[in-house]
Design an enzyme around this catalytic site. Structure first.
Site, PDB file in Angstrom:
ATOM      1  N   SER A 256     -22.760  -8.503  16.800  1.00 40.32           N
ATOM      2  CA  SER A 256     -23.302  -7.139  16.693  1.00 40.32           C
ATOM      3  C   SER A 256     -23.046  -6.578  15.308  1.00 40.32           C
ATOM      4  O   SER A 256     -22.193  -7.056  14.569  1.00 40.32           O
ATOM      5  CB  SER A 256     -22.619  -6.223  17.716  1.00 40.32           C
ATOM      6  OG  SER A 256     -21.410  -5.697  17.180  1.00 40.32           O
ATOM      7  N   ASP A 257     -23.774  -5.533  14.967  1.00 40.16           N
ATOM      8  CA  ASP A 257     -23.428  -4.824  13.742  1.00 40.16           C
ATOM      9  C   ASP A 257     -22.250  -3.896  14.070  1.00 40.16           C
ATOM     10  O   ASP A 257     -21.860  -3.710  15.218  1.00 40.16           O
ATOM     11  CB  ASP A 257     -24.640  -4.063  13.191  1.00 40.16           C
ATOM     12  CG  ASP A 257     -24.523  -3.848  11.687  1.00 40.16           C
ATOM     13  OD1 ASP A 257     -25.544  -3.692  11.011  1.00 40.16           O
ATOM     14  OD2 ASP A 257     -23.368  -3.862  11.188  1.00 40.16           O
ATOM     15  N   TYR A 258     -21.746  -3.312  13.009  1.00 38.35           N
ATOM     16  CA  TYR A 258     -20.512  -2.548  13.031  1.00 38.35           C
ATOM     17  C   TYR A 258     -20.617  -1.341  13.982  1.00 38.35           C
ATOM     18  O   TYR A 258     -21.371  -0.424  13.711  1.00 38.35           O
ATOM     19  CB  TYR A 258     -20.271  -2.052  11.609  1.00 38.35           C
ATOM     20  CG  TYR A 258     -18.950  -1.429  11.296  1.00 38.35           C
ATOM     21  CD1 TYR A 258     -18.538  -0.238  11.885  1.00 38.35           C
ATOM     22  CD2 TYR A 258     -18.097  -2.006  10.363  1.00 38.35           C
ATOM     23  CE1 TYR A 258     -17.333   0.349  11.565  1.00 38.35           C
ATOM     24  CE2 TYR A 258     -16.882  -1.419  10.032  1.00 38.35           C
ATOM     25  CZ  TYR A 258     -16.510  -0.240  10.641  1.00 38.35           C
ATOM     26  OH  TYR A 258     -15.322   0.341  10.312  1.00 38.35           O
ATOM     27  N   ASP A 259     -19.900  -1.419  15.123  1.00 35.37           N
ATOM     28  CA  ASP A 259     -19.856  -0.301  16.071  1.00 35.37           C
ATOM     29  C   ASP A 259     -21.192  -0.091  16.775  1.00 35.37           C
ATOM     30  O   ASP A 259     -21.407   0.897  17.461  1.00 35.37           O
ATOM     31  CB  ASP A 259     -19.475   0.991  15.325  1.00 35.37           C
ATOM     32  CG  ASP A 259     -19.023   2.095  16.282  1.00 35.37           C
ATOM     33  OD1 ASP A 259     -19.619   3.192  16.249  1.00 35.37           O
ATOM     34  OD2 ASP A 259     -18.126   1.825  17.095  1.00 35.37           O
ATOM     35  N   ALA A 260     -22.114  -1.033  16.653  1.00 35.03           N
ATOM     36  CA  ALA A 260     -23.471  -0.825  17.177  1.00 35.03           C
ATOM     37  C   ALA A 260     -23.505  -0.798  18.700  1.00 35.03           C
ATOM     38  O   ALA A 260     -24.378  -0.152  19.287  1.00 35.03           O
ATOM     39  CB  ALA A 260     -24.398  -1.920  16.654  1.00 35.03           C
TER      40      ALA A 260
END
Ligand code: GLC
Length: 719
Positions: A256-260
């Site tokens: 995943s992307d950061y905190d997505a």
């Protein structure tokens, strides 16, 4: 029983979720800070991978913790944003695309991977493959530009470059194709904003570069922050699992992307962390980067729906298989000292200088370039970027240091030892203080020539850095006008992460050069080209708007039923502005003159499944050597779906001495004639195609020929 089966059988649920959790180590965060006790998490088996780890002492320390303190001693995976270099910084990706050089794109990725792998890094979060046609969007700097074919070619080149034949074991890195998908089409050019495009545009424009990455064997894919038509990518099971895994056969991992994942709550599709975690898991996200949705949300989600353990086990299996493939179980501290690159320690800087030179695009030249060193006694270097070093690295410069970057001032002083070079910033990059413009103007008046060093600070593009007015910041336009008014020959250098809208400068400067952010060797590369030591060969990978009102502007538009006709009111155009951008896709000047002639297309009648040979003579009619870029476009005149006025299908570069002529040949494959049909799958239809060949996406500069695709037994066949 295999090692993976043994581990799976031994792992607690918390340890399984741990393998699906990635946290940041270190402080140079690329998203909202989230305090977390990483060592404790690693020791407790709650962390399976870490990122923002950039030095060997850090990777070593954390790996020792995982092996020695966690119950099962599963090695950590280390990720890092090695986007355009690790320590030696190459041009930012959009700039490097201007080289139109697949071999160069692969070579710089290989070099960056070798440097990072020696520090114990296993995975890079690159290449970024988001097609973008909106320079307001700050992340245009990180990607392949506006054209899908360029995106496809750079995707394969970068995956090969980063991963090599055997990532990590062979001294390379696992690559991550990001940000899946259509992140480059946000509403109003604002980063993270909603994306709303048709399924056809998704399949025609935005998916192909990711498909190319998968076909090249990319190990990881990072879903984008955005939604597409209301479905956030981090919960987009149809695209992640059905298309990428199902249709394309992707067997790697989604990170995943950061905190997505927790942000699915803000998207309004998840009521709480457990629901967000469940949606992402079901969609196919194997590793969650930051956010804690898996760590804290999955235990709750499991209570609600125990069947999720099957998804968890499938993800853990993929993550452990990746760690096994990268050799982390056998050599958790990396393959040891991988050999320096063949050229030795100097090789990266040499490559960085060459990559920088080849990325430079001369936009305007009213006879002032190349500067003639023998006639230059005094040079005025004016502008806020004249002595800039960190800015030359651009965003996403990993551990690159401004201290080791070559400024324009340093590059020109080294290239012009007999010339007096005076420096005057004139104005700051941003701000309203015009008090030092006078000094700059005085210097300009006394000099034989001026190099204006204008543009953006490195942090004005990249993530969370969209600009509503992507022009010259601050008072730089005023500085330029005052200097140009002195009448001293003036070359304007634009260092930026995006095309900068500056119509007045384009009209009044004696030369304008797109210098992007060229990396560690920026100053030397710029001096090489400005002084004619090297010939400029860069071409624009993105249309350069004349006005923000034209955005989005790109060459491969569909014609509409009323294509612009200046003589006809009722056609698609503005009352107050031309349709054409300031500079079209592929624009770029040389110091010599090229001429194309003798276009041939063989055979002129083609059966489905046959290839087409395209050839053209390229002549150097000037007095200096040069390197021309030949672009081959196709235009499908009549099809069941309206096709773009032209679409790039191939390109080649040719270096020519003065007076030399060479025949350049390219072959178009059968799939180059395909398009996304009415049923949203690729089709090839018989009919007439225009083949357009030349230096840029401007019909007036292109040679054309017609080719007919003959019907098969049936009229349309699936490719
Ligand atoms: C950032 C970026 C992504 C990057 C990741 C890790 O938010 O969107 O491109 O790889 O976080 O730094």
């Amino acid at each position: 029983m295999s090692r993976i089966d043994q581990l799976l059988a031994a792992m607690t649920v918390e340890e399984k979720i741990g393998q699906l959790t990635m946290r940041a180590a270190g402080t140079n965060l690329t998203g909202p800070d989230q305090p977390y006790d990483l060592p404790a998490g690693i020791a407790a088996g709650r962390i399976g991978s870490a990122f923002h780890v950039s030095r060997r002492e850090d990777t070593h320390r954390l790996q020792e913790l995982a092996l020695g303190r966690s119950r099962l001693g599963i090695p950590l995976l280390f990720g890092l944003d090695v986007v355009h270099g690790y320590r030696t910084i190459f041009p930012t990706p959009l700039g490097e695309m201007a080289a139109f050089d697949v071999g160069l794109w692969q070579a710089t990725a290989r070099e960056a991977a070798a440097e990072a792998a020696r520090a114990g890094v296993h995975m890079t979060f690159a290449p970024m493959l988001d097609i973008a046609r909106d320079p307001r969007w700050g992340r245009i700097v990180e990607g392949p530009g506006e054209d899908t074919l360029l995106g496809v070619r750079v995707a394969a080149a970068k995956v090969r470059g980063y991963q090599g034949d055997n990532p990590v074991r062979g001294g390379g890195l696992a690559a991550t194709a990001k940000h899946f998908v259509a992140y480059g089409a946000p509403a109003a050019g604002r980063d993270y904003a909603p994306v709303d495009i048709s399924e056809r545009t998704l399949r025609e424009v935005y998916l192909p570069p990711f498909r190319a990455a998968v076909d090249a064997g990319v190990i990881a894919i990072m879903p984008a922050f955005n939604d597409i038509a209301g479905i956030p990518m981090s919960a987009n099971r149809r695209l992640l699992s059905d298309v990428v895994r199902g249709e394309w056969g992707f067997t790697g991992i989604f990170v995943s992307d950061y905190d997505a994942v927790p942000e699915l709550i803000r998207h309004g599709v998840a009521g709480d962390l457990a629901e967000a975690a469940s949606l992402a898991l079901r969609a196919g996200i194997d590793i969650e980067m930051m956010g804690g949705a898996y760590e804290y949300g999955l235990p709750v989600a499991l209570k609600r729906d125990p069947s999720l353990i099957e998804d968890i086990d499938a993800c853990v299996r993929r993550v452990l298989a990746l760690k096994e493939r990268l050799g982390l179980f056998d050599t958790p501290f990396g393959p040891g000292a991988t050999p320096e690159t063949p050229g030795g320690p100097a090789a990266p800087r040499t490559l960085a200088r060459d990559a920088a030179r080849r990325s430079i695009v001369v936009l305007v030249n009213r006879g002032v370039l190349p500067l003639e060193p023998s006639s230059l006694r005094r040079l005025a270097l004016v502008g806020p970027l004249a002595s800039a070093r960190r800015d030359m690295l651009g965003p996403w410069a990993c551990i690159g240091s401004g201290d080791k970057a070559v400024s324009v001032e340093a590059g020109l002083k080294a290239a012009l030892p007999d010339c007096r070079v005076d420096v005057a910033p004139g104005v700051a990059i941003e701000g309203a203080d015009r008090s030092a413009i006078g000094d700059a103007v005085r210097l300009a008046r006394e000099a034989d020539a001026v190099v204006l060093c204008l543009g953006e600070a490195w942090a004005m593009s990249g993530e969370a850095s969209s600009r509503a007015g992507p022009g010259l910041p601050g008072l730089q336009e005023d500085l330029a006008a005052a200097v140009i008014e002195t009448g001293t020959p003036t070359v304007a250098l634009l260092s930026s992460g995006r095309p900068l809208i500056a119509p007045r400068l384009m009209k009044t400067a004696d030369a304008v050069v797109a210098a992007w952010f060229l990396g560690s060797e920026a100053g030397h590369a710029i001096a090489d080209v400005l002084t004619g030591r090297c010939e400029p060969c860069g071409r624009l990978p993105v249309s350069w708007p004349r006005s923000v009102g034209q955005i989005p502007v790109w060459y491969a538009e569909r014609p509409s039923g009323r294509p612009q006709d200046p003589a006809d009111k009722y056609t698609s155009k503005y009352l107050d502005m031309l349709n054409e951008p300031q500079f079209v896709f592929g624009h770029g000047l040389a110091y010599t003159r090229f001429r194309l002639s003798g276009l041939t297309v063989e055979p002129s009648e083609l059966r489905t499944g046959e290839a087409l040979d395209v050839a053209v003579e390229v002549s150097n009619d000037g007095e200096r050597r040069g390197e021309e870029t030949v672009l081959v476009f196709l235009h499908d005149l009549v099809a069941s779906v309206s096709q773009p006025v032209m679409a790039l299908k191939g390109f080649a570069k040719v270096a020519l001495e003065p007076g030399e002529t060479r025949r350049v040949s390219l072959t178009l494959a059968p799939e180059d004639f395909a398009f996304v049909g009415t049923e949203l799958v690729p089709v090839v239809e018989p009919g007439t195609f225009e083949v357009l060949v030349g230096p840029r996406a401007d019909r007036a500069a292109l040679l054309s020929a017609k080719v007919t695709l003959l019907p098969d037994s049936d009229t349309a066949s699936r490719t």
